[in-house]
Each structure stands twice: as C-alpha cells, then as structure tokens.
Motif scaffolding. Structure first.
Motif, PDB file in Angstrom:
ATOM      1  N   ALA A  84      -9.985  -3.917   4.931  1.00  0.00           N
ATOM      2  CA  ALA A  84      -9.556  -2.517   5.023  1.00  0.00           C
ATOM      3  C   ALA A  84      -8.283  -2.242   4.231  1.00  0.00           C
ATOM      4  O   ALA A  84      -7.687  -1.176   4.353  1.00  0.00           O
ATOM      5  CB  ALA A  84      -9.347  -2.141   6.486  1.00  0.00           C
ATOM      6  N   GLY A  85      -7.829  -3.203   3.453  1.00  0.00           N
ATOM      7  CA  GLY A  85      -6.649  -2.945   2.639  1.00  0.00           C
ATOM      8  C   GLY A  85      -5.542  -3.956   2.795  1.00  0.00           C
ATOM      9  O   GLY A  85      -4.539  -3.904   2.082  1.00  0.00           O
ATOM     10  N   GLY A  86      -5.686  -4.873   3.756  1.00  0.00           N
ATOM     11  CA  GLY A  86      -4.721  -5.952   3.886  1.00  0.00           C
ATOM     12  C   GLY A  86      -3.483  -5.604   4.690  1.00  0.00           C
ATOM     13  O   GLY A  86      -3.447  -4.623   5.439  1.00  0.00           O
ATOM     14  N   TYR A  87      -2.444  -6.421   4.514  1.00  0.00           N
ATOM     15  CA  TYR A  87      -1.212  -6.329   5.288  1.00  0.00           C
ATOM     16  C   TYR A  87      -0.050  -5.893   4.393  1.00  0.00           C
ATOM     17  O   TYR A  87      -0.110  -6.015   3.177  1.00  0.00           O
ATOM     18  CB  TYR A  87      -0.913  -7.674   5.945  1.00  0.00           C
ATOM     19  N   PRO A  88       1.050  -5.454   4.997  1.00  0.00           N
ATOM     20  CA  PRO A  88       2.083  -4.785   4.194  1.00  0.00           C
ATOM     21  C   PRO A  88       3.141  -5.676   3.571  1.00  0.00           C
ATOM     22  O   PRO A  88       3.939  -5.183   2.774  1.00  0.00           O
ATOM     23  CB  PRO A  88       2.733  -3.847   5.216  1.00  0.00           C
ATOM     24  N   TYR A  89       3.195  -6.973   3.919  1.00  0.00           N
ATOM     25  CA  TYR A  89       4.370  -7.755   3.536  1.00  0.00           C
ATOM     26  C   TYR A  89       4.072  -8.838   2.505  1.00  0.00           C
ATOM     27  O   TYR A  89       2.949  -9.337   2.391  1.00  0.00           O
ATOM     28  CB  TYR A  89       4.984  -8.411   4.769  1.00  0.00           C
ATOM     29  N   ILE A  90       5.136  -9.203   1.810  1.00  0.00           N
ATOM     30  CA  ILE A  90       5.135 -10.384   0.947  1.00  0.00           C
ATOM     31  C   ILE A  90       6.228 -11.309   1.484  1.00  0.00           C
ATOM     32  O   ILE A  90       7.421 -11.103   1.213  1.00  0.00           O
ATOM     33  CB  ILE A  90       5.435 -10.029  -0.525  1.00  0.00           C
ATOM     34  N   PRO A  91       5.865 -12.308   2.292  1.00  0.00           N
ATOM     35  CA  PRO A  91       6.875 -13.212   2.843  1.00  0.00           C
ATOM     36  C   PRO A  91       7.352 -14.208   1.790  1.00  0.00           C
ATOM     37  O   PRO A  91       6.585 -14.644   0.927  1.00  0.00           O
ATOM     38  CB  PRO A  91       6.139 -13.936   3.972  1.00  0.00           C
ATOM     39  N   THR A  92       8.601 -14.565   1.860  1.00  0.00           N
ATOM     40  CA  THR A  92       9.160 -15.614   1.010  1.00  0.00           C
ATOM     41  C   THR A  92      10.120 -16.451   1.841  1.00  0.00           C
ATOM     42  O   THR A  92      10.675 -15.985   2.838  1.00  0.00           O
ATOM     43  CB  THR A  92       9.917 -15.043  -0.197  1.00  0.00           C
TER      44      THR A  92
END
Length: 430
Positions: A357-365
């Motif tokens: 449905a479009g995935g999740y909002p974050y890019i963790p590092t």
C-alpha cells in the motif's frame, strides 16, 4: 431417522462396491495383499516393484473407505493369508477391515494382519515408499536397506554446508514483534513470573526469539483465550502468575468470541490482547468479518471487534503496536487489575499489506559515533535481542548496521537503542 441413516449407509456401501476407483494389481494367489487407499496405492506399488515381489504381493486400493465396500472386499480377504495396511494418519481402514474379517472368520479362515496395530507401520508421520519397503522387508525377511535414513543424513549435510543459518522470524516491520516487546517489558516490570497463552497464527512465532519467547502455551485457534479463563479459576488455589492471552483478528472472529463470552460469564480475571493486523496473514490474506470486503472481494460491512467486546461490558483500549513505551505502561496497568476482563486491541496493518500500500515513512540509519558496539555495555542489544531482520551486526566495523535491502522503514528500532544511535529520517525529506 436412525433406520433411515443405516439404510443410506447400506446403499452407499453398495455404491462403493461398484466404484471404478476400486482396483487390484497382483497375482491370483498372493502370499500377502497390501490394503490401501489414496497415495498409499502409489507408495505400495513402488515398494513392491523395488523389492521384486510382484509374484508374491498384491496391492488392493479401495476407492471408498467408509462405509466399507464389504461385498467387493470379501473375495480378496479369502485370497491371501497375510494383509498389510498402508494408510495415512489413524488406522481407520485397518480397524474396519479387521472387524469385517473377524465377522466372516468361519468363511475365510485365520488371517495375519500387519500395520500400525502390529508395529510394522509407524503410528505417526507421513507414509512414504520407504516405510512400505521397511514393513515388507520385515514381513518377508528380505535384506534391503531403505534410502530414508541415508537420504536424511545426506540432506542434513548438504543443508549445513550450503544453506546459511536462518531462524523463524517476523517480517521486517511486523507489528507483532513490537507488541511482544511491550509484553516482555510489562511482564518484567510486573515481576510475578507472568506468561502468554498463545494461539494459531503468525503470532504463534512468539514462542521463538523473534517474539522474545513470550508464548508458553499453544494449542488451537481460540484456545489461548479459553486456557486463560481456566488459569483465572486457579487463583483460590494459590495461582498468582498473571496471564496474557494473544489472539489475531481473524482468529478472534473465527474461534475466540465464545471464549470471550466464557471469560465474562465466569467472572474471569483476564487480559486479552487482540493482535489486529487487519489480515489473515498466515494463510493467504483471506478476508474475515472485521474487514470491509467478503470472500468474493465484494464490499461488505466490517464488524468492529471493539463493539462486540463492549456489548459484553468489557472495557476496550485500542493501541498502536509501534508505540512501545505507551503500550508497556497500558499492559502493565492491566496486569495490576485484580478482577474483570480487559481487552487491548493492538491495531496496525500487516507489514506485507502495508508494503503493497505504499510502504513505511522512515529511513533508519545507525550513527557510528553513538553506536559503541561491544564496548557499549548493551552487547549488541539491537541485533542480538530485538533481532529485526533489517538490523544486522557489521563485524568489520564493530557496529550495528541497517540492511537497506531488508529494512522497510517502520521506525520501531529507533525506540529501542539505549544509546539513541538509530536515527529516523522521513522519506522524501529534503
């Protein structure tokens, strides 16, 4: 209707005697006949061929096993002195044929029967050609080494050499991992040795490290709620451990509603967590009554589980599995209640559905300056304990690292690092 039922069974038996699926393959005067059905027919024929027993053993396949086609079967029982039964699961066919043979004993004489009852066929596990071979080898005293043990040993060697170690685990972003994390912390804070009564679904993997081994009992769909009701009745006998029951949204509608009614009716002290990922994720994403579509993918009224529980006078709290600290507090407070039923609905869409449905909002590092690795004191807490597949240990750098291929960007890991080394960047942010 009792007589009518028996009349129908007699007609069914006569129809079964004329079934084109009844077959016999073998000599006219066999020493032994294998009586079987279904896949056992192919396994038995293969075993007879491999042992070169075509002139000594016949294979009899019943197209209908109940009611027993006794008229068709009777001549074959008179044809041989020995019989071997090959069938899946319980010895149903074996018992029926033995009973019939005893009934017509004066006509056919004494027979020898081999199968699960005699121990020639294992009482559990799936039938295979090697199992039939082993039974025939014992009956006829034929020197033959089955391939099963050697194959299993060789397969294990290949797996160990070629397949990287892999454990059962929740998908990256699965809300169940976050829920079990909150459960683990709440039970630890409570300190009374509480545990989780489990159920059947994706969340059953809570028995493994992916769910921090929180589930202690698993039986059947809806049974975790029923078992919790039973544990609650043990309080007068000194049972003091708090019990949490977990059930999925699909299983709630399928099998747990009667158990919830039982909790209320019997004044049980209960904490029920409904792990509502809005999907029947374990078996293929079939719709259930909590969703706004039916099995034909047509619009249908969704039944709110919170309304069902509220109609029984049960207080309901709806939580987001990703809010770890808040959920830990709410679960802990629920454990302190001394009477009554409490339902906590942990609602967050299945990670696979969310991905489509479009995935999740974050890019963790991982900030290498904050992540101290082995020298931190946490002993690789994120990859060793939390164990999300998207979090890995980079032995070369001595730091944790986000696997960008596996990570979906749910952002839960940003809440669990004791050093605050995992930072979250909004996707699309400049």
């Amino acid at each position: 209707k009792h007589q009518a039922m028996h009349d129908k069974l007699a007609r069914a038996a006569r129809a079964g005697e004329a079934s084109p699926f009844n077959r016999y393959e073998g000599p006219e005067a066999p020493e032994l006949i294998i009586i079987t059905s279904g896949t056992g027919w192919d396994y038995s024929r293969e075993a007879v061929e491999l042992l070169h027993l075509q002139e000594r053993v016949g294979v009899l396949k019943l197209g209908l096993t109940w009611p027993l086609p006794s008229g068709w079967l009777k001549p074959f029982l008179a044809k041989a002195a020995k019989f071997l039964f090959i069938e899946e699961v319980d010895p149903f066919l074996e018992g029926g044929v033995k009973e019939f043979a005893a009934q017509i004993g004066p006509e056919i004489g004494v027979k020898a029967f081999f199968g699960k009852g005699s121990g020639h066929v294992p009482a559990w596990g799936e039938q295979t050609p090697d199992r039939v071979i082993e039974a025939l080898r014992r009956i006829f005293a034929i020197p033959y080494e089955t391939r099963e043990a050697a194959y299993d040993q060789k397969a294990a060697e290949w797996i160990k050499e070629l397949v990287p170690p892999r454990e059962f685990g929740f998908c990256p972003g699965c809300p169940h991992r976050a829920t079990y994390w909150s459960i683990k912390k709440a039970l630890k804070l409570d300190g009374r040795g509480g545990f989780v009564a489990g159920d059947i679904g994706c969340y059953t993997m809570g028995i493994f490290p992916t769910g921090f081994q929180q589930i202690k009992t698993v039986h059947a769909m809806g049974s975790g709620v029923g078992l919790m009701s039973g544990y609650g009745q043990l309080v007068p006998f000194g049972f003091s451990q708090p019990v949490i029951s977990v059930v999925g949204d699909s299983t709630f509608f399928h099998a747990a509603i009667p158990a919830v009614i039982n909790l209320v009716h019997n004044h049980a002290r209960a904490v029920l967590l409904v792990l509502d990922n809005q999907a029947t994720a374990m078996t293929g994403f079939q719709p259930h009554p909590g969703l706004a579509v039916n099995v034909l993918d047509q619009p249908a009224p969704a039944i709110p589980m919170e309304s069902l529980c509220a109609s029984l006078g049960v207080p309901v709290t709806i939580l987001d599995p990703y809010e770890l600290e808040n959920n830990t507090r709410v679960i802990y407070r629920a454990l302190q209640e001394t009477e009554g039923v409490q339902v906590l609905i942990l609602r967050r869409t299945c990670a696979l559905v969310q991905g489509r449905a479009g995935g999740y909002p974050y890019i963790p590092t991982v900030d290498p300056a904050r992540c101290l690795g082995d020298s931190c004191g946490c002993h690789r807490f994120c990859s060793r304990v939390f164990r999300c597949p998207g979090l890995i240990w980079d032995a070369e750098s001595g730091r944790a690292r986000i696997d960008e291929v596996i990570c979906v960007g749910c952002g839960v890991c940003g809440q669990i690092c004791p050093r605050g080394a995992i930072t979250l960047e909004q996707k699309g942010a400049a």
